[in-house]
Each structure stands twice: as C-alpha cells, then as structure tokens.
Motif scaffolding. Structure first.
Motif, PDB file in Angstrom:
ATOM      1  N   LEU A   1       0.832  -1.199   0.000  1.00 18.44           N
ATOM      2  CA  LEU A   1       0.000   0.000   0.000  1.00 18.44           C
ATOM      3  C   LEU A   1       0.872   1.257   0.000  1.00 18.44           C
ATOM      4  N   LYS A   2       2.002   1.208   0.728  1.00 15.33           N
ATOM      5  CA  LYS A   2       2.936   2.337   0.709  1.00 15.33           C
ATOM      6  C   LYS A   2       3.474   2.572  -0.699  1.00 15.33           C
ATOM      7  N   GLN A   3       3.787   1.486  -1.373  1.00 19.08           N
ATOM      8  CA  GLN A   3       4.281   1.599  -2.743  1.00 19.08           C
ATOM      9  C   GLN A   3       3.207   2.186  -3.648  1.00 19.08           C
ATOM     10  N   TYR A   4       1.962   1.773  -3.430  1.00 17.70           N
ATOM     11  CA  TYR A   4       0.835   2.278  -4.218  1.00 17.70           C
ATOM     12  C   TYR A   4       0.683   3.791  -4.058  1.00 17.70           C
ATOM     13  N   TYR A   5       0.954   4.291  -2.857  1.00 15.93           N
ATOM     14  CA  TYR A   5       0.834   5.728  -2.589  1.00 15.93           C
ATOM     15  C   TYR A   5       2.153   6.477  -2.837  1.00 15.93           C
ATOM     16  N   GLY A   6       3.176   5.787  -3.292  1.00 18.51           N
ATOM     17  CA  GLY A   6       4.430   6.454  -3.579  1.00 18.51           C
ATOM     18  C   GLY A   6       5.196   6.870  -2.346  1.00 18.51           C
ATOM     19  N   LEU A   7       4.957   6.192  -1.222  1.00 19.50           N
ATOM     20  CA  LEU A   7       5.647   6.512   0.028  1.00 19.50           C
ATOM     21  C   LEU A   7       6.960   5.746   0.116  1.00 19.50           C
ATOM     22  N   LEU A   8       7.942   6.351   0.762  1.00 21.94           N
ATOM     23  CA  LEU A   8       9.217   5.665   0.979  1.00 21.94           C
ATOM     24  C   LEU A   8       9.003   4.517   1.964  1.00 21.94           C
ATOM     25  N   PRO A   9       9.646   3.375   1.759  1.00 24.38           N
ATOM     26  CA  PRO A   9       9.362   2.181   2.579  1.00 24.38           C
ATOM     27  C   PRO A   9       9.530   2.385   4.079  1.00 24.38           C
ATOM     28  N   ASP A  10      10.559   3.114   4.493  1.00 20.99           N
ATOM     29  CA  ASP A  10      10.859   3.242   5.918  1.00 20.99           C
ATOM     30  C   ASP A  10      10.648   4.655   6.451  1.00 20.99           C
ATOM     31  N   ALA A  11      10.078   5.532   5.647  1.00 18.57           N
ATOM     32  CA  ALA A  11       9.893   6.920   6.083  1.00 18.57           C
ATOM     33  C   ALA A  11       8.698   7.038   7.029  1.00 18.57           C
ATOM     34  N   PRO A  12       8.800   7.858   8.076  1.00 13.51           N
ATOM     35  CA  PRO A  12       7.637   8.107   8.933  1.00 13.51           C
ATOM     36  C   PRO A  12       6.575   8.902   8.156  1.00 13.51           C
ATOM     37  N   VAL A  13       5.316   8.649   8.492  1.00 10.57           N
ATOM     38  CA  VAL A  13       4.204   9.266   7.761  1.00 10.57           C
ATOM     39  C   VAL A  13       3.234   9.914   8.745  1.00 10.57           C
ATOM     40  N   LEU A  14       2.860  11.147   8.449  1.00 12.72           N
ATOM     41  CA  LEU A  14       1.818  11.859   9.189  1.00 12.72           C
ATOM     42  C   LEU A  14       0.649  12.065   8.243  1.00 12.72           C
ATOM     43  N   ILE A  15      -0.556  11.701   8.697  1.00 12.67           N
ATOM     44  CA  ILE A  15      -1.765  11.956   7.898  1.00 12.67           C
ATOM     45  C   ILE A  15      -2.628  12.969   8.626  1.00 12.67           C
ATOM     46  N   CYS A  16      -3.036  14.000   7.894  1.00 15.33           N
ATOM     47  CA  CYS A  16      -3.967  15.009   8.416  1.00 15.33           C
ATOM     48  C   CYS A  16      -5.268  14.854   7.635  1.00 15.33           C
ATOM     49  N   GLY A  17      -6.301  14.351   8.296  1.00 13.74           N
ATOM     50  CA  GLY A  17      -7.547  14.012   7.610  1.00 13.74           C
ATOM     51  C   GLY A  17      -8.651  15.016   7.829  1.00 13.74           C
ATOM     52  N   SER A  18      -9.462  15.229   6.789  1.00 12.76           N
ATOM     53  CA  SER A  18     -10.650  16.095   6.852  1.00 12.76           C
ATOM     54  C   SER A  18     -10.302  17.507   7.297  1.00 12.76           C
ATOM     55  N   THR A  19      -9.266  18.071   6.680  1.00 20.11           N
ATOM     56  CA  THR A  19      -8.820  19.415   7.063  1.00 20.11           C
ATOM     57  C   THR A  19      -9.671  20.488   6.407  1.00 20.11           C
ATOM     58  N   HIS A  20      -9.630  21.680   7.003  1.00 17.40           N
ATOM     59  CA  HIS A  20     -10.422  22.813   6.533  1.00 17.40           C
ATOM     60  C   HIS A  20      -9.548  24.041   6.315  1.00 17.40           C
ATOM     61  N   ASP A  21     -10.124  25.007   5.615  1.00 20.46           N
ATOM     62  CA  ASP A  21      -9.454  26.281   5.391  1.00 20.46           C
ATOM     63  C   ASP A  21      -9.090  26.909   6.739  1.00 20.46           C
TER      64      ASP A  21
ATOM     65  N   GLY B   1     -10.826  19.991  11.227  1.00 14.74           N
ATOM     66  CA  GLY B   1     -12.024  20.659  11.731  1.00 14.74           C
ATOM     67  C   GLY B   1     -11.954  20.947  13.210  1.00 14.74           C
ATOM     68  N   SER B   2     -10.753  20.799  13.795  1.00 14.52           N
ATOM     69  CA  SER B   2     -10.619  20.916  15.246  1.00 14.52           C
ATOM     70  C   SER B   2      -9.680  22.031  15.693  1.00 14.52           C
ATOM     71  N   LEU B   3      -8.823  22.517  14.802  1.00 12.77           N
ATOM     72  CA  LEU B   3      -8.019  23.698  15.103  1.00 12.77           C
ATOM     73  C   LEU B   3      -8.758  24.974  14.736  1.00 12.77           C
ATOM     74  N   VAL B   4      -9.815  24.821  13.932  1.00 14.38           N
ATOM     75  CA  VAL B   4     -10.743  25.905  13.629  1.00 14.38           C
ATOM     76  C   VAL B   4     -12.095  25.511  14.218  1.00 14.38           C
ATOM     77  N   ALA B   5     -12.937  26.479  14.440  1.00 10.99           N
ATOM     78  CA  ALA B   5     -14.190  26.224  15.175  1.00 10.99           C
ATOM     79  C   ALA B   5     -15.256  25.598  14.284  1.00 10.99           C
ATOM     80  N   LEU B   6     -15.025  24.332  13.904  1.00 11.87           N
ATOM     81  CA  LEU B   6     -15.971  23.613  13.040  1.00 11.87           C
ATOM     82  C   LEU B   6     -16.467  22.319  13.659  1.00 11.87           C
ATOM     83  N   GLY B   7     -16.161  22.089  14.932  1.00 16.09           N
ATOM     84  CA  GLY B   7     -16.726  20.934  15.628  1.00 16.09           C
ATOM     85  C   GLY B   7     -15.957  19.651  15.499  1.00 16.09           C
TER      86      GLY B   7
END
Length: 439
Positions: free
Chosen positions: A236-256, A339-345
């Motif tokens: 799956l990492k290869q599918y997403y073009g991620l380096l095999p041993d690199a740490p990964v941070l995902i930020c999901g459902s972000t807002h303006d 949606g949590s660093l801005v006032a969106l609940g």
C-alpha cells in the motif's frame, strides 16, 4: 395536531419558495446534466415497482445522506443481511457522491441502491408505494418532514440510527422547537451515539422511552476486516508512492485555516525528521488546487493522488479522492483530525484510532466531544490548543517509538472495548421487524 399544523406550514413555505425561485431552479437544473439526471430520479422518474421484483418476506428501507453516513451504515446493512437473508434491502442516498460510494460498498449487500426522493408529498408517496417498506431506517441525519409524516401515516416503523446532535444543531433545534419536536417525536425509535446526544433529545421534550444510547456504528465498521483493503502495508505504501521506511503523518478532513498551521508544523518537523512525509486529505476535495498552491509556497515537493507519479518523490501528498482516507490511515505513524483547530466541531477520530496510531486533534471537537474525551482519557488521543503544542507533541511522538506505539495501542484498545454496536442495533430492531414477519 401539532404535527399536522407543522406539516401544513412546512408545505406552504416549500410551495411558495419553489414558486418564487422556480426560474433560478430551472436554470440551475437544466444547465447541468448531472442535476437533470439526478433530480429526475429524485422525483421518481423511471422508478420501478421495487417490492414486486422478488417474493421477499420483509422490506427494509435504509437511507443515508452522503459519503460519511453511507460508510456508517455499512456494518448495519451487513448485519441486517445476515439476520434477514430473505429480506429486500433498499438503500437510498441524497447526494451523488453518497450514491457512488453506496454502489461500491453497499450494493453487494443490498438489493437496490437508489436516489432519495425529494421531500414533496406526491413524490414521497410514490417511493413508499414502490418500496412498501416494513421499516424505515435513517442513518445519522437528513430529516425531512413529509417523508417522516407519510411513513407515520402508514404505520411504518421509523428508526434513527447513529444519531448525533452537535452543539450548534442543538441550539437550532431548541430555537425552532415547534418544528423539530414533532419531527423527532415522529420516530418510533431514536438510537443515539452518546449519552450527551440522548440528553439533548430529552431537553427538547422527546419521550425518553423512544431514546437509546447504542454507540457509534463506525466502531464496528472499522473492525470489519472485509471492509478494508486486503493489501499488505508495504504494498500500500508503494501504491501511494511513500518511501518504505519513512515516517508518515496523515492530516484528515482538514479545513481552510488549518492547513497553514499544519504546513508550518510540517516544515519544522522536517528539520528534525527529514524523511517525514505528509498526506493531507481536505474535507472538500475541491480545495485541492488551493492546497497545492499553498504547499508550493513552502517549497514542498508535492503530489496529488489523482495524478500521482510513483517515480517522483514527494514530501506532501494531497489526497484529492473520495473514500480513501479511512484505509489510508493504516499507512500513518500518527494522525491529525481536521475541523478541530478551527471552530468547526471536529471530525470522527475513530478511523485513525483503529490502526493503533496516536490521534491528534485541536480543542474544537464539539461534534465528537465524548469520543475525543475518552480517547484522551485512555491515552490514545492527544488534544492540543494550537500550533506550538501540536509541534511539541508530534516531535515527541516521532522521536520516541515506544511512546508512539503505546499511544497507538491504547487508541486501538479503546475502539475494541467499545465494539458490538451493530449487535445492539439488531437486538433493538428485532422487536420492530421479527424474523418470521411475512409480507
């Protein structure tokens, strides 16, 4: 009597509104093919007589608004299919994106996936006659007065599942209690996610015997292995073009307003962890171009999922697709919920927690306050007030593997301890739709 008066007033307002806005509505619908096709379906154009297609014993109609609600409904649909293998299961969605997802994940377990009716009395009546449901199940939200009114008139049990009431919604419901109290009172059963949701309904004056706290259906969605891609993480990492041993941070459902903070943090983290890669999934994928420009201003090497070149390394990937975020979390070493660093609940942190990774979120988690509080309490969630604290906490997590693993394990253990939500729903529905009920 109050319900009849509310329906009369509602239809009067809808009729006048449609007449006044008719020219604009016609231009909007006729100018775009996607609207022409979907509006026709939602008016019942070409709707078959669904209940006559097969000699089923029961007919179960389940409705979801869009993508999030469709995902929540999946484990319940699977559970109902297992409990009632001979039933006719009809699944409807309001949005086009919701139906696209339902065609993929719901259709294998349902007999029909259709566009939801518009809330006109004649249209709703046409759909009810076509489906002839023995029970109607609404997932989370999308309340429509005429729909519920006609189901009640025909003595069809109506059940709200995975219900939740944000603080903003509660204020609105109380302000217009004359409208919303009859609406909620029309449900046979109201199954809510948290005790706080139940208390809010009781404050609106809804009979407590109708209200149940059964938990969040997504807890069971996450633990259904068959609902996740059967893929090795390295593949799956290869599918997403991620380096095999690199740490990964995902930020999901972000807002303006959040991405600038997150990119500032990421830029600082890269000084300490140069191989760190970031995946950002904006809540509105239409903002992907805007995020690409912002990322370029930081001189990040960027990629977009829809045009990903696997041989081109990147620092930051913009996940500009629908339906991939939940599975992508298994690639992460840590996750931030938008949606949590801005006032969106805030948004639901469970999809990340199940993969045994530390889950970060800001102070604005009002829509998921109980889940957020319990994740923090168990040690799997980390709530931060702003950029400085987020940077410090993420630095600690990426620097200390044992600390990171312990936080992630605590998050997953909490999810596991709270599963069984589908079974609780099915036990409740058994009283409304007995296994041997005939058509």
């Amino acid at each position: 009597m109050l319900q009849y008066c509310t329906i009369l007033l509602y239809n009067l307002i809808v009729t006048l509104g449609c007449l006044l806005l008719l020219p604009l509505l016609l231009v909007g619908v006729l100018s775009k093919q996607k609207y022409r096709t979907r509006i026709a379906k939602r008016l019942g154009w070409g709707l078959p007589i669904i209940h006559q297609q097969h000699p089923y014993k029961q007919t179960i109609w389940i409705h979801a608004l869009s993508v999030g609600e469709t995902t929540s409904a999946l484990p319940l649909v699977k559970g109902l299919r297992a409990e009632y293998p001979d039933a006719l299961i009809v699944f409807s969605t309001t949005t086009r994106s919701g139906q696209t997802l339902a065609d993929t994940i719901i259709k294998p377990h349902a007999d029909a996936v259709i566009a939801a009716p518009l809330d006109f009395l004649l249209t709703i009546n046409l759909f009810i006659r076509s489906i002839q449901p023995d029970i109607f199940i609404l997932t989370e939200t999308d309340f429509w007065p005429n729909w519920l009114f006609l189901l009640n008139r025909q003595s069809i049990p109506t059940v709200l599942v995975n219900g939740r009431i944000s603080q903003e919604s509660f204020i609105r419901y109380r302000r217009f209690a004359w409208f919303f109290k009859p609406l909620f009172s029309g449900f046979t059963v109201l199954s809510m996610q948290t005790a706080n949701d139940c208390q809010n309904l009781q404050k609106l004056g809804i009979t407590s015997s109708k209200i149940h706290t059964l938990g969040n259906l997504k807890l069971d969605t996450l633990l259904l292995k068959e609902s996740l891609p059967d893929t090795d993480v390295s593949q799956l990492k290869q599918y997403y073009g991620l380096l095999p041993d690199a740490p990964v941070l995902i930020c999901g459902s972000t807002h303006d307003g959040e991405e600038t903070i997150l990119f500032n943090v990421f830029a600082r983290l890269k000084n300490t962890f140069p191989e760190l890669q970031l995946i950002v999934a904006p809540r509105d994928i239409g903002r992907s171009g805007e995020l690409l420009e912002l990322a370029h201003s930081y001189n990040f090497r960027c990629a977009q999922k829809t045009s990903l070149a696997l041989d081109a390394p990147y620092d930051l990937l913009i996940l500009d697709t629908l339906g991939e975020l939940a599975a992508a979390y298994q690639l992460a070493d840590a996750a931030f919920i938008g949606g949590s660093l801005v006032a969106l609940g805030g948004h639901n942190p469970l999809e990340a927690a199940v993969f045994a990774i530390p889950v970060f979120f800001g102070i604005h988690m009002e829509d998921f306050s109980e889940i957020a509080a319990e994740l923090v309490h168990c040690g799997g969630g980390i709530q931060v007030p702003g950029e400085k604290e987020l940077l410090e906490s993420l630095t600690h997590v990426f620097a200390d593997a044992l600390y990171r693993e312990e936080k992630g394990k605590q998050a997953r253990q909490w999810v596991r301890a709270n599963q069984g939500v589908v079974r609780r729903h099915l036990d409740l529905l058994l009283d409304l739709l007995p296994p041997k009920l005939g058509k």
